[in-house]
Motif scaffolding. Structure first.
Motif, PDB file in Angstrom:
ATOM      1  N   GLY A 298       4.981   2.699  -0.796  1.00 16.96           N
ATOM      2  CA  GLY A 298       5.230   3.925  -0.054  1.00 16.96           C
ATOM      3  C   GLY A 298       6.695   4.262   0.102  1.00 16.96           C
ATOM      4  O   GLY A 298       7.061   5.072   0.950  1.00 16.96           O
TER       5      GLY A 298
ATOM      6  N   ALA B  18       0.382   3.979   1.240  1.00 19.36           N
ATOM      7  CA  ALA B  18       0.278   4.704   2.507  1.00 19.36           C
ATOM      8  C   ALA B  18       1.236   4.161   3.565  1.00 19.36           C
ATOM      9  O   ALA B  18       1.411   4.779   4.618  1.00 19.36           O
ATOM     10  N   ILE B  19       1.859   3.012   3.293  1.00 28.29           N
ATOM     11  CA  ILE B  19       2.738   2.381   4.283  1.00 28.29           C
ATOM     12  C   ILE B  19       4.180   2.832   4.059  1.00 28.29           C
ATOM     13  O   ILE B  19       4.747   2.625   2.995  1.00 28.29           O
TER      14      ILE B  19
ATOM     15  N   ASP C 298       0.837  -1.191   0.000  1.00 25.97           N
ATOM     16  CA  ASP C 298       0.000   0.000   0.000  1.00 25.97           C
ATOM     17  C   ASP C 298       0.885   1.259   0.000  1.00 25.97           C
ATOM     18  O   ASP C 298       1.803   1.371   0.810  1.00 25.97           O
TER      19      ASP C 298
END
Length: 202
Positions: free
Chosen positions: A174, A145-146, A143
Motif C-alpha cells: 500500500g 489496503a494497508i 496487503d
C-alpha cells in the motif's frame, strides 16, 4: 496511494546532540550508494517532490535513523540523524532525540527491530521497477489496503520480518514503489536490494 513524507504517528521528540560520526559511518556510505541509484532522494517528478527513502541501524538504546525530509541532500552528516529510543506500535507513538526529527517511516523501522532481534539494519527505498516486479520475483508483500506509516503497516511488517530468512526484502503493497530490506549486517541488507533490483531491471 497516499502522499509521501507525511508523519502519521505521535512523536515525542527532544532536541539533542548528533550521534558520533563512527555510529553513522556505514549508514552514510549506504545512503550514498542508494541515493546515487535514485532509490533514496527527492525528485520533482516523483511523489510531488517530497523526499523518499530512509535508513537505520540498531543501537544499544534503540536505533539511529535518517532525519525527516533529508532526501534532497546530496550527502548526510551526523546532524541529519536522530536516535529513536522508544516506541509503542499499538498506540502509534514514538520517542526520539537528536538534532532533527525522525523520518515519517520510523515506526515501520521500529516494527522490524521489534520483530526479530537479529535485525540490525533497515533500508527503506523506492523503486518503481522493483516494486512492480516483486510478485514475479517471489518477494513477500504487505496487503495493498494497508497504508504506510500506520500501526497496521508496522504490524504487517512485524509478522513478515518475524519468520522470513535474513536478509529479507519486503514489498510495501500500500506504499507506492516502497520496499523494506532488513538484515543482520549493512552489507547483506544493501546487497539484497541491489541484487533484486538487477533482477527486476533484467
Amino acid at each position: 496511494m497516499e502522499q509521501e513524507g507525511v508523519r502519521k504517528f505521535i512523536l515525542d521528540w527532544e532536541r539533542g546532540s548528533a550521534p558520533a560520526p563512527q555510529a553513522i559511518e556505514q549508514l552514510v556510505d549506504w545512503r550514498d550508494i542508494l541515493h546515487g541509484r535514485g532509490l533514496v532522494g527527492a525528485d520533482p517528478a516523483r511523489y510531488g517532490g517530497i523526499g523518499f527513502g530512509n535508513l537505520s541501524r540498531r543501537t544499544a538504546t534503540g536505533f539511529l535513523i535518517t532525519g525527516s525530509q533529508t532526501g534532497a541532500l546530496l550527502r548526510l552528516e551526523a546532524a541529519h540523524f536522530c536516535l529513536v529510543r522508544g516506541w509503542d506500535i499499538p498506540r502509534n507513538r514514538l520517542q526520539a532525540t537528536g538534532p532533527i526529527a525522525p523520518s515519517s517511516e520510523a515506526l515501520t523501522h521500529a516494527a522490524c527491530y521489534a520483530a526479530n532481534p537479529a535485525i540490525h539494519w533497515v533500508f527503506h527505498i523506492h523503486s518503481p521497477e522493483l516494486w512492480h516486479a516483486a510478485p514475479s520475483l517471489g518477494l513477500a508483500s504487505t496487503d495493498p489496503a494497508i497504508a504506510y506509516g500506520t500501526p497496521a503497516m508496522a504490524e504487517a511488517l512485524t509478522a513478515l520480518a518475524d519468520h522470513l530468512p535474513l536478509p529479507c526484502l519486503i514489498r510495501m503493497g500500500g506504499h507506492e514503489d516502497g520496499l523494506i530490506a532488513a538484515g543482520p549486517t549493512a552489507e547483506g541488507t544493501g546487497a539484497i536490494l541491489l541484487q533484486r533490483l538487477a533482477q527486476a531491471l533484467a
